[in-house]
Enzyme design. Structure first.
Site, PDB file in Angstrom:
ATOM      1  CG  ASN A 193       1.003   1.065   5.006  1.00 33.56           C
ATOM      2  OD1 ASN A 193       0.767   1.676   6.024  1.00 33.56           O
ATOM      3  ND2 ASN A 193       0.551   1.285   3.852  1.00 33.56           N
ATOM      4  CG  ASP A 234      -6.852  -7.751  -3.792  1.00 30.01           C
ATOM      5  OD1 ASP A 234      -6.755  -7.846  -2.624  1.00 30.01           O
ATOM      6  OD2 ASP A 234      -8.105  -7.933  -4.293  1.00 30.01           O
ATOM      7  CB  VAL A 235      -2.458  -7.851   0.302  1.00 26.95           C
ATOM      8  CG1 VAL A 235      -1.257  -7.083  -0.333  1.00 26.95           C
ATOM      9  CG2 VAL A 235      -3.562  -6.936   0.964  1.00 26.95           C
ATOM     10  CB  SER A 272      -5.499   0.484  14.245  1.00 23.69           C
ATOM     11  OG  SER A 272      -6.176   1.576  14.502  1.00 23.69           O
ATOM     12  N   GLY A 315       0.904  -1.169  -0.096  1.00 27.66           N
ATOM     13  CA  GLY A 315       0.056   0.306   0.035  1.00 27.66           C
ATOM     14  C   GLY A 315       0.831   1.366  -0.056  1.00 27.66           C
ATOM     15  CE1 TYR A 320      -8.509  -0.564   9.574  1.00 29.45           C
ATOM     16  CE2 TYR A 320      -8.747   0.242  12.071  1.00 29.45           C
ATOM     17  CZ  TYR A 320      -7.919   0.253  11.023  1.00 29.45           C
ATOM     18  OH  TYR A 320      -6.809   0.981  10.799  1.00 29.45           O
ATOM     19  CB  ALA A 330     -11.925  -8.412  15.226  1.00 24.41           C
ATOM     20  CB  ALA A 331      -8.727  -7.327  11.097  1.00 20.40           C
TER      21      ALA A 331
HETATM   22  P1  NAP Z   1      -5.249   4.539   2.994  1.00 20.27           P
HETATM   23  O1  NAP Z   1      -4.714   6.175   2.465  1.00 20.27           O
HETATM   24  O2  NAP Z   1      -6.608   4.462   2.588  1.00 20.27           O
HETATM   25  O3  NAP Z   1      -4.300   3.924   1.959  1.00 20.27           O
HETATM   26  C1  NAP Z   1      -4.650   2.370   1.799  1.00 20.27           C
HETATM   27  C2  NAP Z   1      -3.617   1.669   1.074  1.00 20.27           C
HETATM   28  O4  NAP Z   1      -3.685   0.133   1.289  1.00 20.27           O
HETATM   29  C3  NAP Z   1      -3.781   2.156  -0.465  1.00 20.27           C
HETATM   30  O5  NAP Z   1      -2.384   2.119  -0.715  1.00 20.27           O
HETATM   31  C4  NAP Z   1      -4.282   0.851  -1.010  1.00 20.27           C
HETATM   32  O6  NAP Z   1      -3.466   0.627  -2.081  1.00 20.27           O
HETATM   33  C5  NAP Z   1      -3.984  -0.088  -0.066  1.00 20.27           C
HETATM   34  N1  NAP Z   1      -4.811  -1.300  -0.041  1.00 20.27           N
HETATM   35  C6  NAP Z   1      -6.072  -1.597   0.514  1.00 20.27           C
HETATM   36  N2  NAP Z   1      -6.677  -2.677   0.337  1.00 20.27           N
HETATM   37  C7  NAP Z   1      -5.710  -3.391  -0.582  1.00 20.27           C
HETATM   38  C8  NAP Z   1      -5.604  -4.775  -0.877  1.00 20.27           C
HETATM   39  N3  NAP Z   1      -6.883  -5.636  -0.691  1.00 20.27           N
HETATM   40  N4  NAP Z   1      -4.558  -5.140  -1.505  1.00 20.27           N
HETATM   41  C9  NAP Z   1      -3.638  -4.421  -1.638  1.00 20.27           C
HETATM   42  N5  NAP Z   1      -3.441  -3.107  -1.307  1.00 20.27           N
HETATM   43  C10 NAP Z   1      -4.604  -2.449  -0.715  1.00 20.27           C
HETATM   44  O7  NAP Z   1      -4.701   4.169   4.302  1.00 20.27           O
HETATM   45  P2  NAP Z   1      -3.725   4.649   5.456  1.00 20.27           P
HETATM   46  O8  NAP Z   1      -4.329   5.775   6.228  1.00 20.27           O
HETATM   47  O9  NAP Z   1      -2.372   5.197   4.562  1.00 20.27           O
HETATM   48  O10 NAP Z   1      -3.163   3.497   6.213  1.00 20.27           O
HETATM   49  C11 NAP Z   1      -2.435   2.962   6.194  1.00 20.27           C
HETATM   50  C12 NAP Z   1      -2.273   1.572   7.293  1.00 20.27           C
HETATM   51  O11 NAP Z   1      -2.363   2.542   8.583  1.00 20.27           O
HETATM   52  C13 NAP Z   1      -3.227   0.875   7.378  1.00 20.27           C
HETATM   53  O12 NAP Z   1      -2.945  -0.399   7.751  1.00 20.27           O
HETATM   54  C14 NAP Z   1      -4.411   1.508   8.334  1.00 20.27           C
HETATM   55  O13 NAP Z   1      -5.203   0.481   8.998  1.00 20.27           O
HETATM   56  C15 NAP Z   1      -3.518   1.968   9.383  1.00 20.27           C
HETATM   57  N6  NAP Z   1      -3.842   3.119  10.084  1.00 20.27           N
HETATM   58  C16 NAP Z   1      -4.349   4.287   9.832  1.00 20.27           C
HETATM   59  C17 NAP Z   1      -4.941   5.029  10.403  1.00 20.27           C
HETATM   60  C18 NAP Z   1      -5.445   6.536   9.917  1.00 20.27           C
HETATM   61  O14 NAP Z   1      -5.928   7.552  10.603  1.00 20.27           O
HETATM   62  N7  NAP Z   1      -5.128   6.987   8.612  1.00 20.27           N
HETATM   63  C19 NAP Z   1      -5.027   5.130  11.629  1.00 20.27           C
HETATM   64  C20 NAP Z   1      -4.625   3.734  12.524  1.00 20.27           C
HETATM   65  C21 NAP Z   1      -4.024   2.839  11.705  1.00 20.27           C
HETATM   66  P3  NAP Z   1      -4.374   1.259  -3.730  1.00 20.27           P
HETATM   67  O15 NAP Z   1      -4.493   2.548  -3.489  1.00 20.27           O
HETATM   68  O16 NAP Z   1      -3.372   1.282  -4.753  1.00 20.27           O
HETATM   69  O17 NAP Z   1      -5.595   0.485  -4.079  1.00 20.27           O
END
Ligand code: NAP
Length: 252
Positions: free
Chosen positions: A88, A61-62, A144, A12, A157, A159-160
């Site tokens: 990520n 697609d992971v 998270s 990601g 989410y 739980a995962a």
């Molecule tokens: P984001 O901006 O929504 O980006 C999500 C990323 O995950 C994108 O690059 C997307 O790829 C990729 N993705 C989603 N489903 C996928 C799949 N099935 N296969 C492959 N790639 C997939 O999210 P983010 O905020 O940067 O979050 C990154 C990490 O931080 C995540 O693990 C999230 O749970 C964690 N997190 C985020 C927050 C927050 O407030 N933002 C808080 C706590 C934890 P594409 O765009 O190429 O589809």
């Protein structure tokens, strides 16, 4: 910190936190396999723009086990090794139980667990097999705050992510004998697409006030935590879960 001659796979990585993680590793000399699912143009552009050389974009697609295997094979086929895996990529679907049919509930759980837990578990397995042969490697999983605090509107989410924490700690035990570090970074709210709707909506100020810093994190702050855990000298911290939530939720 020096990641020269190291191959880092960041899932990601085309946007949000993953993009900042990719940039941080490249800034410190690493060669980054920029993984994406649908953001192909952004991933290709990022791979071209990162500092250093050798970065490339890889699609998968992971949540598809075969695609995960192809991804790791392609990365190792190109670079010959894998030093760091950062799981990520994830989805966050706000799905209050009250609004869902039973069929929707099941579909949400399947999508979320496949993308946020089983997919990362598969990549951990595949990376571990390579790292065991190398007798070295680092796996960092992005969890998270919700894994501890709960996610009332996104229970699958939460739980995962709790499962991802426990997976990481089990693997830390299992893989220490191979000199493999496994750790977790658990962010609170971060300014990315994933949180944009909440942060820009009526709850935005209340969310920012959850932290005594009165703001949410930047993607770069999460990336900083990731590269510090992945740096040499951190093996004895294996199994750790590093909270990066601006003291908005303090576990004892
Ligand atoms: P984001 O901006 O929504 O980006 C999500 C990323 O995950 C994108 O690059 C997307 O790829 C990729 N993705 C989603 N489903 C996928 C799949 N099935 N296969 C492959 N790639 C997939 O999210 P983010 O905020 O940067 O979050 C990154 C990490 O931080 C995540 O693990 C999230 O749970 C964690 N997190 C985020 C927050 C927050 O407030 N933002 C808080 C706590 C934890 P594409 O765009 O190429 O589809």
């Amino acid at each position: 910190m020096d990641f020269s001659n190291q191959i880092i796979l960041v899932t990601g990585a085309a946007r949000g936190i993953g993009r900042a993680i990719a940039a941080a590793f490249a800034h410190h000399g690493g060669t980054v396999a920029v993984h994406y699912r649908s953001s192909g143009a952004e991933a290709q552009a990022l791979a071209r723009s990162l500092s250093g050389q050798g970065h490339a974009a890889f699609r998968a697609d992971v949540s598809d086990p075969a695609a995960g295997e192809k991804l790791v094979n392609e990365v190792v086929g190109r670079y010959g090794r894998l030093d760091v895996l950062v799981n990520n990529a994830a989805i966050y679907e706000v799905k209050p139980l009250q609004d869902l049919s039973y069929a929707d509930w099941q579909a949400t759980w399947k999508r979320t667990l496949d993308a946020n837990l089983v997919g990362p578990a598969n990549l951990c397995f595949l990376a571990a097999k390579i790292m065991m042969k190398q007798n070295s490697g680092k796996i960092i999983n992005i969890s998270s705050r919700g894994a501890f605090r709960g996610e009332p509107d996104a229970p699958a989410y939460g739980a995962a992510k709790a499962g991802l924490n426990q997976l990481s700690q089990s693997l830390a035990w299992a893989l220490a004998q191979y000199n493999i570090f496994v750790g977790v970074v658990a962010p609170g709210f971060v300014r990315t697409d994933m949180a944009a709707e909440l942060l820009d909506g009526p709850q935005g100020d209340a969310i920012r006030k959850q932290s005594p810093l009165n703001r949410v994190a930047t993607p770069e702050e999460i990336a900083e935590a990731v590269i510090r855990l992945a740096a040499d000298g951190m093996l004895y911290a294996t199994g750790c879960i590093l909270d990066v939530n601006g003291a908005s939720y303090l576990r004892s």
